[in-house]
Scaffold this motif. Sequence first.
Motif, mmCIF file in Angstrom:
data_model
loop_
_atom_site.group_PDB
_atom_site.id
_atom_site.type_symbol
_atom_site.label_atom_id
_atom_site.label_comp_id
_atom_site.label_asym_id
_atom_site.label_seq_id
_atom_site.Cartn_x
_atom_site.Cartn_y
_atom_site.Cartn_z
ATOM 1 N N UNK A 33 0.928 -1.057 -0.028
ATOM 2 C CA UNK A 33 -0.014 0.054 -0.146
ATOM 3 C C UNK A 33 0.904 1.358 0.045
ATOM 4 N N UNK A 34 0.830 2.060 -0.863
ATOM 5 C CA UNK A 34 1.874 3.268 -1.189
ATOM 6 C C UNK A 34 1.494 4.223 -0.220
ATOM 7 N N UNK A 35 0.300 4.150 0.557
ATOM 8 C CA UNK A 35 0.058 5.011 1.508
ATOM 9 C C UNK A 35 0.700 4.813 2.982
ATOM 10 N N UNK A 36 1.054 3.367 3.029
ATOM 11 C CA UNK A 36 1.679 3.321 4.429
ATOM 12 C C UNK A 36 3.214 3.472 4.572
ATOM 13 N N UNK A 37 3.699 3.881 5.450
ATOM 14 C CA UNK A 37 5.311 4.138 5.716
ATOM 15 C C UNK A 37 5.639 2.952 6.334
ATOM 16 N N UNK A 38 6.244 1.944 5.725
ATOM 17 C CA UNK A 38 6.659 0.762 6.126
ATOM 18 C C UNK A 38 8.151 0.716 6.925
ATOM 19 N N UNK A 39 8.594 2.164 6.898
ATOM 20 C CA UNK A 39 9.729 2.290 7.814
ATOM 21 C C UNK A 39 9.643 2.977 8.970
ATOM 22 N N UNK A 40 8.404 3.273 9.450
ATOM 23 C CA UNK A 40 8.160 4.059 10.411
ATOM 24 C C UNK A 40 8.388 3.315 11.780
ATOM 25 N N UNK A 41 8.352 1.967 11.776
ATOM 26 C CA UNK A 41 8.821 1.374 12.888
ATOM 27 C C UNK A 41 9.951 0.544 13.006
ATOM 28 N N UNK A 42 10.677 0.883 12.102
ATOM 29 C CA UNK A 42 12.048 0.144 11.710
ATOM 30 C C UNK A 42 13.390 1.357 12.498
ATOM 31 N N UNK A 43 13.973 0.986 13.327
ATOM 32 C CA UNK A 43 14.795 1.928 13.959
ATOM 33 C C UNK A 43 16.220 1.121 13.383
ATOM 34 N N UNK A 44 17.093 2.088 12.887
ATOM 35 C CA UNK A 44 18.222 1.920 11.823
ATOM 36 C C UNK A 44 19.501 2.540 12.805
ATOM 37 N N UNK A 45 20.576 1.615 13.072
ATOM 38 C CA UNK A 45 21.721 2.258 13.761
ATOM 39 C C UNK A 45 22.850 1.670 12.835
ATOM 40 N N UNK A 46 23.972 2.711 12.475
ATOM 41 C CA UNK A 46 25.062 2.054 11.945
ATOM 42 C C UNK A 46 26.376 2.141 13.040
ATOM 43 N N UNK A 47 26.946 1.225 13.244
ATOM 44 C CA UNK A 47 28.160 1.028 14.212
ATOM 45 C C UNK A 47 29.082 0.122 13.448
ATOM 46 N N UNK A 48 30.285 0.666 13.781
ATOM 47 C CA UNK A 48 31.486 -0.057 13.253
ATOM 48 C C UNK A 48 32.420 -0.483 14.209
ATOM 49 N N UNK A 49 32.450 0.293 15.478
ATOM 50 C CA UNK A 49 33.478 -0.197 16.591
ATOM 51 C C UNK A 49 32.694 -1.191 17.717
ATOM 52 N N UNK A 50 33.589 -2.121 18.054
ATOM 53 C CA UNK A 50 33.012 -2.901 19.022
ATOM 54 C C UNK A 50 32.368 -2.235 20.426
ATOM 55 N N UNK A 51 33.319 -1.482 20.547
ATOM 56 C CA UNK A 51 32.934 -0.383 22.065
ATOM 57 C C UNK A 51 31.539 0.364 21.872
ATOM 58 N N UNK A 52 31.401 0.702 20.303
ATOM 59 C CA UNK A 52 30.141 1.520 20.322
ATOM 60 C C UNK A 52 28.718 0.318 20.148
ATOM 61 N N UNK A 53 29.152 -0.835 19.576
ATOM 62 C CA UNK A 53 27.962 -1.944 19.644
ATOM 63 C C UNK A 53 27.714 -2.121 20.964
ATOM 64 N N UNK A 54 28.744 -2.284 22.005
ATOM 65 C CA UNK A 54 28.446 -2.609 23.618
ATOM 66 C C UNK A 54 27.553 -1.502 24.026
ATOM 67 N N UNK A 55 28.052 -0.278 23.974
ATOM 68 C CA UNK A 55 27.395 0.924 24.203
ATOM 69 C C UNK A 55 25.878 0.912 23.756
ATOM 70 N N UNK A 56 25.722 0.672 22.589
ATOM 71 C CA UNK A 56 24.272 0.540 22.089
ATOM 72 C C UNK A 56 23.563 -0.296 22.677
ATOM 73 N N UNK A 57 23.965 -1.454 22.862
ATOM 74 C CA UNK A 57 23.179 -2.410 23.326
ATOM 75 C C UNK A 57 23.073 -2.528 24.955
ATOM 76 N N UNK A 58 23.846 -1.937 25.503
ATOM 77 C CA UNK A 58 23.988 -1.713 26.977
ATOM 78 C C UNK A 58 22.826 -0.657 27.317
ATOM 79 N N UNK A 59 22.901 0.483 26.648
ATOM 80 C CA UNK A 59 22.339 1.733 27.124
ATOM 81 C C UNK A 59 21.106 2.256 26.217
#
Length: 321
Positions: A148-174
């Motif tokens: 359905x072109x009227x539906x925003x299929x991305x509105x409930x999808x939260x995207x994060x771009x992470x490249x470092x292990x410490x940033x991934x841990x911070x994201x998951x923990x906090x």
Amino acid sequence: MTLKQLLPPNIYEVIDRAGICTVRQIVILSIWDIKKATNLCIDDILLLKNIVTDNICPISTSGNDLKKINNNQLRISTGCISIDNQLNGGLLKGTITEVYGESASGKTQLALQITLTNWAHGCVYICTEDVFPSKRFEEMKMNLLQFNPKIDYGKNIYVEHITEAKDLMSCINIRLPKLLAQNDLSLIVIDSIAAPFRCESTNYVKRAEDLREIATVLTTLAQEFNLAVLCINQVTASFEDTSSVLPSLGLAWSNMVTTRLMIKKTLKMFDATQLSKTKNQPDTCKQESYVRELLVVFAPHIPNTITQFIITSNGIQNISK
């Protein structure tokens, strides 16, 4: 509801005078015990017991109904019927599911399809290699059967771009626990779990500790918020068998995974013309696609099986064997 409200007045007065004033007494006492205490006839005693038990017993549910309820509550669909059947309904909530395979085997395609299938229930997609494949996401979205072109299929999808292990841990923990506390989500995707750690230093003890911490937090969040976790993993060569590959990150990560799936790209080709036809694609447009195989390598709740599928412009599609 009290016994006085449940029972006919004449029966209630008799049992009340006899001191039978609780549901437990009516259920436990035999017909002859109640008759001796109240002098009621057998028919009245049976009526008494039936009224009470009908109002306190749980609603009966068939095995098929329970299976459907459990599949809806405990699993999320992959968007592919054959894979759902293979996984006994889909990805198991409250656990970590790992998908590994060689480059271009279709790991990200599967993750995207599962995300798109469950967009309405909310998803988190953490990219650690490339940026989120939004172009491919839009292509798959356009080919949904009920698009359905009227539906925003991305509105409930939260995207994060992470490249470092410490940033991934911070994201998951906090950040991730805060997001889950404020939003009702069904899926967490990490594509891939290996990338931030494969480029780190050779301190394998520290890497193992970080991986165990990440897996523990992910499992805790999955169980607390009743969601599924899908982790894409890369592969490494097997020293024992040069023709096979193993998932990366070793035993430290392997022991934390509940379900392990492997995708293989075979050399067989499949004519996907009929399967991939859409309103924007003419019948004369011939498409061929490599056949992929999804193998259940390990799972305590399902047998080790193999399912074949292909990837077209529509996404992952069933094929007949």
